[in-house]
Design a protein around this motif. Structure first.
Motif, short mmCIF file in Angstrom:
data_model
loop_
_atom_site.label_atom_id
_atom_site.label_comp_id
_atom_site.label_asym_id
_atom_site.label_seq_id
_atom_site.Cartn_x
_atom_site.Cartn_y
_atom_site.Cartn_z
N LEU A 133 0.83 -1.21 0.00
CA LEU A 133 0.00 0.00 0.00
C LEU A 133 0.86 1.26 0.00
O LEU A 133 0.57 2.22 -0.72
CB LEU A 133 -0.94 -0.01 1.21
CG LEU A 133 -2.08 -1.02 1.17
CD1 LEU A 133 -2.68 -1.19 2.56
CD2 LEU A 133 -3.15 -0.60 0.18
N ALA A 134 1.91 1.26 0.81
CA ALA A 134 2.80 2.42 0.85
C ALA A 134 3.47 2.63 -0.50
O ALA A 134 3.63 3.78 -0.96
CB ALA A 134 3.84 2.24 1.96
N GLU A 135 3.87 1.56 -1.16
CA GLU A 135 4.46 1.68 -2.50
C GLU A 135 3.47 2.33 -3.46
O GLU A 135 3.85 3.20 -4.26
CB GLU A 135 4.85 0.29 -3.02
CG GLU A 135 6.04 -0.33 -2.33
CD GLU A 135 6.25 -1.79 -2.72
OE1 GLU A 135 7.25 -2.37 -2.27
OE2 GLU A 135 5.41 -2.35 -3.46
N ALA A 136 2.21 1.91 -3.39
CA ALA A 136 1.20 2.46 -4.31
C ALA A 136 1.01 3.96 -4.08
O ALA A 136 0.87 4.73 -5.04
CB ALA A 136 -0.13 1.71 -4.13
N LEU A 137 1.00 4.39 -2.83
CA LEU A 137 0.84 5.82 -2.55
C LEU A 137 2.06 6.62 -3.01
O LEU A 137 1.96 7.82 -3.27
CB LEU A 137 0.59 6.05 -1.06
CG LEU A 137 -0.89 6.14 -0.65
CD1 LEU A 137 -1.60 4.83 -0.91
CD2 LEU A 137 -1.04 6.55 0.81
N ARG A 138 3.20 5.95 -3.11
CA ARG A 138 4.40 6.63 -3.64
C ARG A 138 4.45 6.58 -5.16
O ARG A 138 5.41 7.06 -5.76
CB ARG A 138 5.67 5.96 -3.08
CG ARG A 138 5.84 6.09 -1.58
CD ARG A 138 7.30 5.87 -1.17
NE ARG A 138 7.86 4.67 -1.76
CZ ARG A 138 7.90 3.47 -1.17
NH1 ARG A 138 7.37 3.33 0.05
NH2 ARG A 138 8.44 2.44 -1.76
N GLY A 139 3.43 5.95 -5.79
CA GLY A 139 3.40 5.89 -7.25
C GLY A 139 4.03 4.65 -7.85
O GLY A 139 4.16 4.55 -9.07
N GLN A 140 4.38 3.68 -7.00
CA GLN A 140 4.96 2.42 -7.48
C GLN A 140 3.92 1.32 -7.29
O GLN A 140 3.88 0.66 -6.25
CB GLN A 140 6.24 2.10 -6.70
CG GLN A 140 7.30 3.19 -6.81
CD GLN A 140 8.40 3.03 -5.78
OE1 GLN A 140 8.22 2.39 -4.75
NE2 GLN A 140 9.55 3.64 -6.03
N ALA A 141 3.08 1.14 -8.29
CA ALA A 141 1.86 0.34 -8.10
C ALA A 141 1.93 -1.06 -8.70
O ALA A 141 0.93 -1.78 -8.68
CB ALA A 141 0.66 1.09 -8.67
N GLU A 142 3.07 -1.49 -9.20
CA GLU A 142 3.13 -2.78 -9.87
C GLU A 142 2.71 -3.92 -8.94
O GLU A 142 1.90 -4.78 -9.29
CB GLU A 142 4.53 -3.04 -10.42
CG GLU A 142 4.64 -4.35 -11.19
CD GLU A 142 6.07 -4.63 -11.68
OE1 GLU A 142 6.20 -5.21 -12.77
OE2 GLU A 142 7.03 -4.28 -10.97
N ARG A 143 3.26 -3.93 -7.73
CA ARG A 143 2.93 -5.02 -6.80
C ARG A 143 1.52 -4.87 -6.25
O ARG A 143 0.81 -5.86 -6.06
CB ARG A 143 3.96 -5.08 -5.67
CG ARG A 143 5.37 -5.27 -6.20
CD ARG A 143 6.37 -5.83 -5.24
NE ARG A 143 6.35 -5.29 -3.90
CZ ARG A 143 6.92 -5.93 -2.86
NH1 ARG A 143 7.52 -7.09 -3.04
NH2 ARG A 143 6.91 -5.39 -1.65
N PHE A 144 1.10 -3.64 -6.02
CA PHE A 144 -0.28 -3.38 -5.61
C PHE A 144 -1.25 -3.91 -6.67
O PHE A 144 -2.23 -4.59 -6.36
CB PHE A 144 -0.46 -1.87 -5.41
CG PHE A 144 -1.88 -1.44 -5.15
CD1 PHE A 144 -2.38 -1.39 -3.87
CD2 PHE A 144 -2.71 -1.08 -6.21
CE1 PHE A 144 -3.68 -0.98 -3.62
CE2 PHE A 144 -4.01 -0.67 -5.98
CZ PHE A 144 -4.50 -0.62 -4.69
N ASP A 145 -0.97 -3.60 -7.94
CA ASP A 145 -1.86 -4.02 -9.02
C ASP A 145 -1.92 -5.53 -9.16
O ASP A 145 -2.96 -6.08 -9.57
CB ASP A 145 -1.42 -3.39 -10.34
CG ASP A 145 -1.66 -1.89 -10.40
OD1 ASP A 145 -2.50 -1.40 -9.61
OD2 ASP A 145 -1.03 -1.21 -11.23
N ALA A 146 -0.83 -6.22 -8.83
CA ALA A 146 -0.84 -7.69 -8.91
C ALA A 146 -1.91 -8.27 -8.00
O ALA A 146 -2.62 -9.23 -8.35
CB ALA A 146 0.53 -8.25 -8.55
N PHE A 147 -2.06 -7.68 -6.80
CA PHE A 147 -3.14 -8.12 -5.90
C PHE A 147 -4.49 -7.55 -6.33
O PHE A 147 -5.51 -8.24 -6.29
CB PHE A 147 -2.83 -7.68 -4.47
CG PHE A 147 -1.84 -8.54 -3.75
CD1 PHE A 147 -2.17 -9.83 -3.37
CD2 PHE A 147 -0.58 -8.06 -3.45
CE1 PHE A 147 -1.25 -10.64 -2.71
CE2 PHE A 147 0.35 -8.85 -2.78
CZ PHE A 147 0.02 -10.14 -2.42
N ALA A 148 -4.51 -6.28 -6.72
CA ALA A 148 -5.78 -5.63 -7.06
C ALA A 148 -6.47 -6.30 -8.24
O ALA A 148 -7.70 -6.25 -8.36
CB ALA A 148 -5.54 -4.15 -7.36
#
Length: 427
Positions: free
Chosen positions: A379-394
């Motif tokens: 989640l913290a990565e996504a808020l920093r604009g690094q969403a690749e791992r977030f998107d894998a779950f999303a």
């Protein structure tokens, strides 16, 4: 406003001393408002603070009040559905990303404990115990699968070896994961909360989020205050209630029960679990147990769908404990409690965003201790604009329970009954 105390658990009774935190009575501004001071919220807050965000955490009761402060205290790698199931349902790139993250949560816990000097009785070593030859075959396949993703701290245990680590004659073998382990879960949460505050984060207790005012700068309202933020992270899991209706349809709170014996003494405790590893069996409705820092046996199991509190927890769990360890028939039970976890139909976590600035992670389905710590980082990565791992779950597919909220509990209970028969009769 009523003050919600911790449930009467062994963890609450043996928690490290901490000063109660204030409730929110003002209007405050922050970069990120985190709803929920359990592992997901605290992990998110820590990673965000370490990246320079201003963070405010709202907790409806007390830090670690929910599953984070009531669970079995076991560090178990991967997810409630293993990586092979994900591989069959999503593309290879998405499965590879999720598989690579399956063992990260336990590392994060150990890093936090070391960095912030958290006193939580952390011990290494977790055993998956097989009752049938079919379960042993599944463990052998799981070892090959995990090793394919670089996880190598694994040892298969034959019947002789498993007797050396657990004095229970039900098991024909098992698998030891030395990167697994166990700890005092509430003290871990309390230590992480202290770390959040040491970095300048603010935690308000007894301050439930009652409404989220959505928009370019969302506002989270509590009974006596509000938080205006750039981003909101919803981390309430099974204790979120109906704050975010979109998240309720595809998940269901479930209760699990735990008992703790009186202190056993060094000799008896060592005779049960000579290496002080934690253990869980391989049944669908599994039993799990370990020793506490003061040599009690903590034993959990059972699921109550719909999160009702059973009238007599000891009557449900003590027979399971005595089946595993009949030598404890004269030992008294010191504590018995229940806690809720959030189940999804796929048994995989639900991750996503609502609009541009409200993020969530929930539905660990019983594998929350490690996953929630990973979720905070993602989640913290996504808020920093690094969403690749977030998107894998999303991008994981999720579906509502059959029959909607009215019938989800009986449908889930029926499924559990079927798998319970499979566990018992091996078909």
């Amino acid at each position: 406003m009523a003050n919600t105390p911790y449930p009467d658990s062994y963890y609450a009774a043996s928690a490290n001393a901490v000063t109660p935190r204030p409730l929110l009575q003002d209007d405050v501004e922050t970069d990120v408002c985190v709803i929920g001071a359990g592992y997901t919220g605290l992990s998110s807050a820590l990673f965000l603070l370490e990246s320079g965000f201003r963070v405010t955490v709202l907790e409806a009761a007390k830090v670690g009040f929910g599953a984070s402060g009531r669970n079995g205290g076991q560090i178990v790698n991967s997810y409630s559905r293993d990586i092979d199931v994900i591989e069959r349902s999503v593309g290879p790139r998405q499965a590879q990303l999720i598989g690579q993250m399956a063992f990260e949560g336990g590392r994060i816990i150990r890093e936090r404990v070391a960095k912030y000097q958290i006193q939580c009785d952390l011990k290494d070593g977790g055993v998956f115990a097989a009752i049938t030859a079919k379960q042993m075959g599944h463990l052998e396949a799981q070892k090959r699968l995990w090793e394919r993703y670089g996880h190598t701290q694994l040892e298969m245990l034959d019947q002789r070896r498993i007797r050396e680590v657990v004095a229970c004659d039900q098991y024909i073998g098992g698998m030891l994961d030395m990167s697994g382990g166990h700890m005092h879960p509430l003290n871990l949460a309390l230590g992480e909360a202290a770390a959040v505050e040491s970095l300048g984060g603010t935690i308000y207790e007894q301050s439930p989020a009652v409404r989220i005012e959505r928009g370019a700068n969302p506002v989270v309202h509590t009974p006596q205050g509000k938080v205006r933020a750039k981003f909101v992270i919803v981390a309430g899991n099974a204790y979120l209630g109906h704050l975010v209706p979109e998240l309720a349809a595809k998940s269901m709170p479930c209760g699990t029960q735990v008992i703790t014996t009186e202190p056993l003494g060094d000799e008896l405790a060592k005779s049960l679990l000579p290496q002080d590893y934690c253990v869980e069996d391989c049944n669908y409705l599994l039993d799990y147990y370990r020793l506490s820092g003061d040599k009690r046996l903590i034993f959990g199991g059972g699921v109550v769908y719909g999160a009702r509190d059973p009238a007599n927890i000891e009557a449900i769990i003590r027979p399971k404990m005595l089946k595993a360890f009949p030598q404890l028939k004269d030992v008294k039970i010191g504590y018995a409690w229940t806690g809720n976890f959030l189940l999804t139909l796929s048994r995989l976590p639900q991750v996503g965003r609502l609009g541009d600035n409200i993020y969530y992670s929930q539905g660990c389905s019983g594998h929350g201790v490690t996953y929630t710590h990973l979720a905070g980082k993602v989640l913290a990565e996504a808020l920093r604009g690094q969403a690749e791992r977030f998107d894998a779950f999303a991008d994981l597919p999720h579906y509502p329970f059959p029959g909607g909220q009215l019938l989800r509990t009986p449908f889930a209970a029926l499924g559990a009954w079927y798998y319970g028969l499979r566990d018992k009769y091996g078909f």
